[in-house]
Design an enzyme around this catalytic site. Structure first.
Site, short mmCIF file in Angstrom:
data_model
loop_
_atom_site.label_atom_id
_atom_site.label_comp_id
_atom_site.label_asym_id
_atom_site.label_seq_id
_atom_site.Cartn_x
_atom_site.Cartn_y
_atom_site.Cartn_z
N ALA A 163 42.74 36.34 41.49
CA ALA A 163 43.36 35.89 42.73
C ALA A 163 44.03 34.51 42.64
CB ALA A 163 42.31 35.93 43.85
N ARG A 168 51.16 42.27 44.88
CA ARG A 168 49.83 42.91 44.96
C ARG A 168 49.27 42.60 46.35
NH1 ARG A 168 45.71 42.01 40.16
NH2 ARG A 168 44.89 43.98 40.94
N ASP A 172 38.70 38.25 46.01
CA ASP A 172 40.14 38.36 46.21
C ASP A 172 40.55 38.02 47.63
OD1 ASP A 172 39.49 40.29 43.82
OD2 ASP A 172 41.54 39.58 43.66
O1 MRU Z 1 42.61 43.29 39.37
P1 MRU Z 1 42.26 41.89 39.00
O2 MRU Z 1 41.87 41.73 37.58
O3 MRU Z 1 43.30 40.90 39.45
O4 MRU Z 1 40.95 41.57 39.87
C1 MRU Z 1 40.39 40.30 39.81
C2 MRU Z 1 39.12 40.15 40.56
O5 MRU Z 1 38.66 41.04 41.24
C3 MRU Z 1 38.46 38.79 40.50
O6 MRU Z 1 37.07 38.90 40.61
C4 MRU Z 1 39.00 37.94 41.67
O7 MRU Z 1 40.38 37.94 41.67
C5 MRU Z 1 38.49 36.57 41.62
S1 MRU Z 1 39.24 35.65 40.35
C6 MRU Z 1 38.68 34.06 40.38
#
Ligand code: MRU
Length: 348
Positions: free
Chosen positions: A53, A94, A242
């Protein structure tokens, strides 16, 4: 705390170009890719070259700078309208992580507040704002790290899911930032990383970055969480987020909810680590969080085994929502808080 130095850079802005480590290739290959065009950055966000995120928020801010540079180079025609169009494209790359929209909106506000200035001047201001978003993200990670590390005892076993590390931010990470801070202040801890199907961010990314930084990390498949917790090895769970709704319901990588339920069953504290940029007070609760569904081929194709055959539907959400009742506390840049404190502490 000893200085936390990590042996890679997730995201870098230099001389008007964005450089990203290609996370699709890790841990097999460490490859950095330069971006000079905002449309390519959108593709990189969508295909998870850059993910996590806060990292996609920072990448989105620089994508806005690249869009602006392109307009200035091609003669500024309709600068304001074209930047607004670019912001919509970038903001839609996204849907679940609110940091993306949050960063784009910060840049939009600079443009709006300076609409009387020349495009060249606005460009300078938004580049400075994007750099500020990146710098601030690093500081937010350090703040979460020092608040969260106080929760960690020597010899703790800590489970994490997905990758909420340096690869997911511009700094030391959210959940892993807490873990690095504890480990670099000489607490001996054992980290347990779930694999995180379908795209294995835990297996590929979390184990890689922790091991590269000298931490003790053990990999498990997602379906081994209850078994491991029942063995007594896990003292705490720390994950990233997220999007955190105003009531504390938390969207994070698919499978987070399973782990929260299992931790609750075993009475293991379950913490969510996230900066204010992940808290969305405009979303009342988890039912309002848009959940990204991804290409079903990401599930159908498991390298090394025969693919599935026949007419089979595939369920492919990328995130789930853990209800606030399963979350022991939120490790934020403002301290460790309860869901009831979110609205008051994070009101704009
Ligand atoms: O699909 P992704 O790899 O972007 O998903 C990421 C996550 O779910 C993380 O746990 C979240 O973004 C927190 S990152 C500090």
């Amino acid at each position: 705390v000893n200085e936390i130095k990590l042996p890679f850079k997730t995201i870098e802005w230099k001389n008007g170009k964005l450089t990203l480590i290609d996370q699709r290739l890790l841990p097999g290959r460490v490859q950095y890719v330069d971006y000079g065009n905002y449309r390519d950055v959108i593709v990189a966000v969508k295909n998870l070259t850059v993910r996590g995120a806060p990292a996609i928020g920072v990448a989105a801010a620089y994508a806005m700078v690249l869009a602006s540079a392109e307009l200035i180079m091609t003669g500024n025609a309709d600068y304001m309208a074209k930047m607004e169009a670019a912001s919509r494209e970038i903001g839609a790359a996204r849907p679940t992580a609110v940091n993306l929209r949050w960063a784009v909106d910060r840049i939009r506000k600079i443009i709006g507040d300076n609409s009387a200035s020349t495009p060249r001047k606005i460009h300078e201001l938004i580049e400075a704002e994007a750099i500020e978003i990146e710098t601030e993200d690093k500081q937010l990670c350090l703040a979460m790290g020092s608040h969260g590390a106080e929760l960690i005892d020597g010899n703790d076993g800590i489970m994490t899911h997905c990758n909420a590390g340096a690869l997911a931010t511009a700094g030391i990470g959210t959940a892993l930032g807490v873990i690095y801070t504890a480990a670099f202040s000489d607490k001996k801890i054992k980290v347990y990383s779930t694999e995180t199907r379908p795209l294995d961010q835990g297996r590929r990314l979390t184990t890689w970055e922790l091991a590269a930084s000298g931490l003790d990390v053990t990999l498990l498949c997602d379906n081994m969480a209850a078994s491991l917790m029942s063995s007594g090895a896990i003292d705490k769970v720390i994950v990233g987020a997220d999007r955190i709704a105003a009531n504390g319901d938390t969207a994070n990588k698919i499978g987070t909810y399973n782990i929260a339920i299992i931790a609750d069953r075993f009475g293991i504290p379950f913490y969510v680590a996230a900066p204010y940029s992940t808290i969305d007070l405009n979303t009342a609760d988890g039912t309002e969080i848009p959940i990204e569904f991804r290409d079903t081929n990401e599930i159908a194709d498991v390298t090394g085994y025969a693919g599935i055959r026949g007419n089979i539907s595939i369920y492919a959400p990328a995130f789930d929502v853990t209800p606030n009742s399963l979350i022991t506390g939120y490790i934020t840049d403002k301290g460790v808080i309860k869901s009831a404190d979110i609205k008051e502490l994070f009101a704009a």
